[in-house]
Design an enzyme around this catalytic site. Structure first.
Site, PDB file in Angstrom:
ATOM      1  N   CYS A  21      -3.613  17.383  -6.077  1.00 33.65           N
ATOM      2  CA  CYS A  21      -2.569  18.296  -6.489  1.00 33.65           C
ATOM      3  C   CYS A  21      -1.295  17.504  -6.747  1.00 33.65           C
ATOM      4  O   CYS A  21      -0.374  17.509  -5.931  1.00 33.65           O
ATOM      5  CB  CYS A  21      -2.365  19.326  -5.387  1.00 33.65           C
ATOM      6  SG  CYS A  21      -1.552  20.765  -6.016  1.00 33.65           S
ATOM      7  N   GLU A  22      -1.301  16.786  -7.865  1.00 28.54           N
ATOM      8  CA  GLU A  22      -0.225  15.856  -8.144  1.00 28.54           C
ATOM      9  C   GLU A  22      -0.341  15.408  -9.599  1.00 28.54           C
ATOM     10  O   GLU A  22      -1.375  14.888  -9.990  1.00 28.54           O
ATOM     11  CB  GLU A  22      -0.403  14.656  -7.191  1.00 28.54           C
ATOM     12  CG  GLU A  22       0.515  13.528  -7.439  1.00 28.54           C
ATOM     13  CD  GLU A  22       1.245  13.111  -6.164  1.00 28.54           C
ATOM     14  OE1 GLU A  22       1.074  13.748  -5.106  1.00 28.54           O
ATOM     15  OE2 GLU A  22       2.004  12.147  -6.254  1.00 28.54           O
ATOM     16  N   GLY A  37      -5.057 -14.625  -4.663  1.00 26.07           N
ATOM     17  CA  GLY A  37      -4.283 -14.191  -5.825  1.00 26.07           C
ATOM     18  C   GLY A  37      -4.888 -14.477  -7.174  1.00 26.07           C
ATOM     19  O   GLY A  37      -4.263 -14.214  -8.197  1.00 26.07           O
ATOM     20  N   GLY A  42      -9.527 -12.617  -2.444  1.00 23.87           N
ATOM     21  CA  GLY A  42     -10.004 -11.279  -2.114  1.00 23.87           C
ATOM     22  C   GLY A  42     -10.554 -10.627  -3.371  1.00 23.87           C
ATOM     23  O   GLY A  42     -11.770 -10.544  -3.595  1.00 23.87           O
ATOM     24  N   ARG A  43      -9.617 -10.242  -4.250  1.00 25.41           N
ATOM     25  CA  ARG A  43      -9.967  -9.552  -5.499  1.00 25.41           C
ATOM     26  C   ARG A  43     -11.015 -10.319  -6.298  1.00 25.41           C
ATOM     27  O   ARG A  43     -11.955  -9.724  -6.830  1.00 25.41           O
ATOM     28  CB  ARG A  43      -8.692  -9.424  -6.338  1.00 25.41           C
ATOM     29  CG  ARG A  43      -8.839  -8.547  -7.571  1.00 25.41           C
ATOM     30  CD  ARG A  43      -7.642  -8.729  -8.515  1.00 25.41           C
ATOM     31  NE  ARG A  43      -6.368  -8.684  -7.834  1.00 25.41           N
ATOM     32  CZ  ARG A  43      -5.629  -7.587  -7.652  1.00 25.41           C
ATOM     33  NH1 ARG A  43      -6.039  -6.439  -8.118  1.00 25.41           N
ATOM     34  NH2 ARG A  43      -4.476  -7.649  -7.010  1.00 25.41           N
ATOM     35  N   TYR A  60      -9.515  -3.405  -3.669  1.00 19.53           N
ATOM     36  CA  TYR A  60      -8.352  -2.535  -3.468  1.00 19.53           C
ATOM     37  C   TYR A  60      -8.566  -1.110  -3.983  1.00 19.53           C
ATOM     38  O   TYR A  60      -7.628  -0.478  -4.449  1.00 19.53           O
ATOM     39  CB  TYR A  60      -7.100  -3.169  -4.112  1.00 19.53           C
ATOM     40  CG  TYR A  60      -6.799  -4.541  -3.564  1.00 19.53           C
ATOM     41  CD1 TYR A  60      -6.388  -4.707  -2.254  1.00 19.53           C
ATOM     42  CD2 TYR A  60      -6.966  -5.685  -4.350  1.00 19.53           C
ATOM     43  CE1 TYR A  60      -6.132  -5.978  -1.728  1.00 19.53           C
ATOM     44  CE2 TYR A  60      -6.711  -6.959  -3.840  1.00 19.53           C
ATOM     45  CZ  TYR A  60      -6.296  -7.084  -2.530  1.00 19.53           C
ATOM     46  OH  TYR A  60      -6.055  -8.342  -2.017  1.00 19.53           O
ATOM     47  N   ARG A  92      -4.547   2.829  -7.670  1.00 13.77           N
ATOM     48  CA  ARG A  92      -3.913   1.691  -8.328  1.00 13.77           C
ATOM     49  C   ARG A  92      -3.215   2.047  -9.631  1.00 13.77           C
ATOM     50  O   ARG A  92      -2.233   1.417 -10.006  1.00 13.77           O
ATOM     51  CB  ARG A  92      -4.925   0.554  -8.545  1.00 13.77           C
ATOM     52  CG  ARG A  92      -5.459  -0.001  -7.212  1.00 13.77           C
ATOM     53  CD  ARG A  92      -6.238  -1.292  -7.355  1.00 13.77           C
ATOM     54  NE  ARG A  92      -5.387  -2.410  -7.689  1.00 13.77           N
ATOM     55  CZ  ARG A  92      -5.264  -2.928  -8.888  1.00 13.77           C
ATOM     56  NH1 ARG A  92      -5.990  -2.460  -9.898  1.00 13.77           N
ATOM     57  NH2 ARG A  92      -4.443  -3.931  -9.108  1.00 13.77           N
ATOM     58  N   GLU A  96      -7.722 -18.069   0.160  1.00 10.28           N
ATOM     59  CA  GLU A  96      -8.057 -16.732   0.656  1.00 10.28           C
ATOM     60  C   GLU A  96      -8.276 -15.745  -0.488  1.00 10.28           C
ATOM     61  O   GLU A  96      -7.518 -14.796  -0.651  1.00 10.28           O
ATOM     62  CB  GLU A  96      -6.907 -16.220   1.534  1.00 10.28           C
ATOM     63  CG  GLU A  96      -6.620 -17.096   2.725  1.00 10.28           C
ATOM     64  CD  GLU A  96      -5.381 -16.676   3.505  1.00 10.28           C
ATOM     65  OE1 GLU A  96      -5.345 -16.902   4.717  1.00 10.28           O
ATOM     66  OE2 GLU A  96      -4.439 -16.108   2.894  1.00 10.28           O
TER      67      GLU A  96
HETATM   68  N1  LLP Z   1      -3.983 -13.793   1.463  1.00 10.64           N
HETATM   69  C1  LLP Z   1      -2.878 -13.102   1.753  1.00 10.64           C
HETATM   70  C2  LLP Z   1      -1.988 -13.546   2.821  1.00 10.64           C
HETATM   71  C3  LLP Z   1      -2.585 -11.921   1.045  1.00 10.64           C
HETATM   72  O1  LLP Z   1      -1.486 -11.252   1.327  1.00 10.64           O
HETATM   73  C4  LLP Z   1      -3.484 -11.482   0.036  1.00 10.64           C
HETATM   74  C5  LLP Z   1      -3.221 -10.250  -0.705  1.00 10.64           C
HETATM   75  C6  LLP Z   1      -4.630 -12.245  -0.210  1.00 10.64           C
HETATM   76  C7  LLP Z   1      -4.845 -13.400   0.509  1.00 10.64           C
HETATM   77  C8  LLP Z   1      -5.658 -11.864  -1.235  1.00 10.64           C
HETATM   78  O2  LLP Z   1      -5.161 -11.775  -2.526  1.00 10.64           O
HETATM   79  P1  LLP Z   1      -6.157 -11.528  -3.754  1.00 10.64           P
HETATM   80  O3  LLP Z   1      -7.016 -12.757  -3.911  1.00 10.64           O
HETATM   81  O4  LLP Z   1      -6.981 -10.331  -3.451  1.00 10.64           O
HETATM   82  O5  LLP Z   1      -5.253 -11.307  -4.916  1.00 10.64           O
HETATM   83  N2  LLP Z   1      -2.995  -3.814  -3.379  1.00 10.64           N
HETATM   84  C9  LLP Z   1      -2.715  -4.748  -4.431  1.00 10.64           C
HETATM   85  C10 LLP Z   1      -2.968  -6.170  -4.018  1.00 10.64           C
HETATM   86  C11 LLP Z   1      -2.173  -6.584  -2.815  1.00 10.64           C
HETATM   87  C12 LLP Z   1      -2.505  -7.986  -2.377  1.00 10.64           C
HETATM   88  C13 LLP Z   1      -1.872  -8.275  -1.068  1.00 10.64           C
HETATM   89  N3  LLP Z   1      -2.208  -9.538  -0.505  1.00 10.64           N
HETATM   90  C14 LLP Z   1      -3.544  -4.358  -5.646  1.00 10.64           C
HETATM   91  O6  LLP Z   1      -4.271  -3.383  -5.587  1.00 10.64           O
HETATM   92  O7  LLP Z   1      -3.466  -5.013  -6.684  1.00 10.64           O
END
Ligand code: LLP
Length: 432
Positions: free
Chosen positions: A362-363, A249, A293-294, A391, A331, A291
């Site tokens: 088409c939107e 997050g 991701g982004r 994402y 997004r 964890e």
């Molecule tokens: N761990 C769990 C259990 C999660 O559900 C998520 C993200 C992460 C780690 C990684 O979070 P990050 O570090 O990437 O923020 N589609 C949305 C984001 C959805 C995130 C869902 N879970 C967007 O494009 O902003």
């Protein structure tokens, strides 16, 4: 100068990423094109891992949340960097295993894993299954008994911590489809159940309080709340939490005005909170898991498009259409997410106008951004949308039967395709 360290400008005033000329990349590989800077991905991964070493004595793991960007090559890179992996579906699990990622370093998440997915995870000896609800716990216990295995689990808790982020991506509060609620006593009850069921070994607790969060205190508060639950479970159920998984997050810089504390500061603050709280509550220090991701891949990516129709509606706005859109980056349509954009071939030209960047679906809602400052664009020029590494590819669709773009990884100025562009045959390949 740019929102990402991956980017630069060369003598032709072209945007560069990882040392490669973005206009050349668009010419060589076509558009739309996702481009990722491998060095920045590795640097980010190392920063997180290093911060666990420095502030938490190495007693922990960093698991890359593959939902942010999942393909075989990123799994290989994460393995090389010593990260673990978070997967949330059979498809992500398959990709990781197909890339040779060690199953024992995988966390398997999800609020509605299927019987087949759980059986596969058991069969492959996935490191931890993060159990989301009572039914899954019972199901997993039965499957594990049938397989003659004992499975290591964590439990997903919703700690009720509100993170300051877009409401669609808040997941820690009670009204959420994820996990066991703390306030209602469900979480403690879940721990009790997990301990009573055969063939489950409850190793720890997990929470994920949201995404694109800038405030470190959201995480320290969550850590304290989770340790409170661990203390309660210790005194009431005689269970000791070995692992505390705080999810991901961490926010990234999408816009020049965004800023986030170094990720190092996050681990420093969280480590201090965990240390102090464990001392106060007389708990052993748990192994920590995060964890991200982004924050590992987001800033490392850009998307290149070719500019097509430019439509000026006098007194209203000018639409600038590109050859991609919501199918490769949903997004803006989903969350009104904002991005910075520039013309890859005139990277530093003064931004003299404002344009609404539209996709080709088409939107009417197929936009990538409204009132984006840009130099006056010409048809055929390459538009770069910045910080699209997370994402975007992973959320791409085939709406309007648009083939998904290729993903190119750049290192030391050299590019290689890591996901090839879909063809029309690919798109129609499942039709019977
Ligand atoms: N761990 C769990 C259990 C999660 O559900 C998520 C993200 C992460 C780690 C990684 O979070 P990050 O570090 O990437 O923020 N589609 C949305 C984001 C959805 C995130 C869902 N879970 C967007 O494009 O902003």
């Amino acid at each position: 100068m740019f929102v990402s360290d991956a980017l630069g400008v060369n003598e032709l005033d072209h945007l560069t990423i990882g040392g490669a000329d973005a206009v050349e990349l668009a010419g060589t590989y076509g558009t739309p094109l996702y481009v990722m800077d491998e060095d920045l991905i590795r640097k980010n991964a190392r920063a997180f891992r290093g911060s666990v070493e420095r502030h938490y004595g190495g007693k922990g793991h960093v698991a890359f949340a593959s939902k942010a960007f999942c393909c075989k090559e990123i799994c290989r890179i994460m393995q090389e960097e010593g990260l673990w992996l978070d997967v949330v579906s059979g498809g992500e699990l398959y990709t990781a295993l197909a890339a040779g990622f060690p199953a024992e370093h995988i966390f398997f998440h999800g609020n509605n894993k299927s019987v087949e997915e759980l059986a596969e995870a058991l069969d492959k000896n996935v490191g931890r299954i993060v159990v989301d609800h009572f039914f899954e716990m019972e199901l997993l216990s039965q499957l594990a008994q049938a397989a003659g295995k004992t499975v290591d689990i964590q439990m997903r808790i919703k700690p009720g911590v509100e993170a300051h982020t877009h409401k669609f991506i808040q997941t820690g509060q009670i009204d959420s489809k994820f996990g066991f609620a703390l306030e209602t006593g469900e979480a403690l009850e879940g721990i009790r159940t997990a301990l009573s069921l055969p063939n489950l070994r409850l190793r720890g607790l997990h929470c994920h309080i949201g995404s694109q969060i800038f405030e470190i205190t959201s995480f320290t508060v969550a850590a304290r709340v989770m340790l409170g639950l661990a203390a309660q479970a210790k005194s009431e159920l005689d269970w000791t939490m070995e692992e505390l998984n705080l999810g991901g997050g961490f926010g990234i810089k999408y816009l020049t005005e965004h800023s986030h504390a170094p990720y190092e500061d996050f681990m420093e603050a969280v480590s201090r909170t965990i240390g102090d709280t464990c001392r106060q509550m007389n708990l052993p220090l748990p192994c920590i898991i995060i964890e991200p991701g982004r924050s590992i891949v987001g800033s490392a990516g850009i998307t290149l498009y070719q500019i097509g129709a430019i439509k000026e509606i006098p007194g209203i706005r000018t639409y600038l259409s590109v050859d991609g859109g919501m199918a490769d980056n949903p997004r803006y349509a989903l969350y009104q997410s904002e991005y910075e954009m520039l013309l890859a071939g005139r990277a530093t030209a003064p931004k003299t106008g404002a344009y609404t960047v539209a996709g080709r679906c088409c939107e009417s809602g197929d936009l990538l951004g409204k009132e984006i400052p840009l130099p006056k664009p010409r048809v055929g020029e390459v538009l770069a949308v910045l910080a699209t590494g997370a994402y975007n590819y992973s959320m791409a669709s085939n709406y309007n039967r648009l083939p998904k773009p290729a993903v190119v990884m750049v290192r030391d100025g050299k590019a290689r395709v890591v996901v090839r562009r879909e063809t029309y045959e690919d798109v129609a390949s499942h039709d019977v």
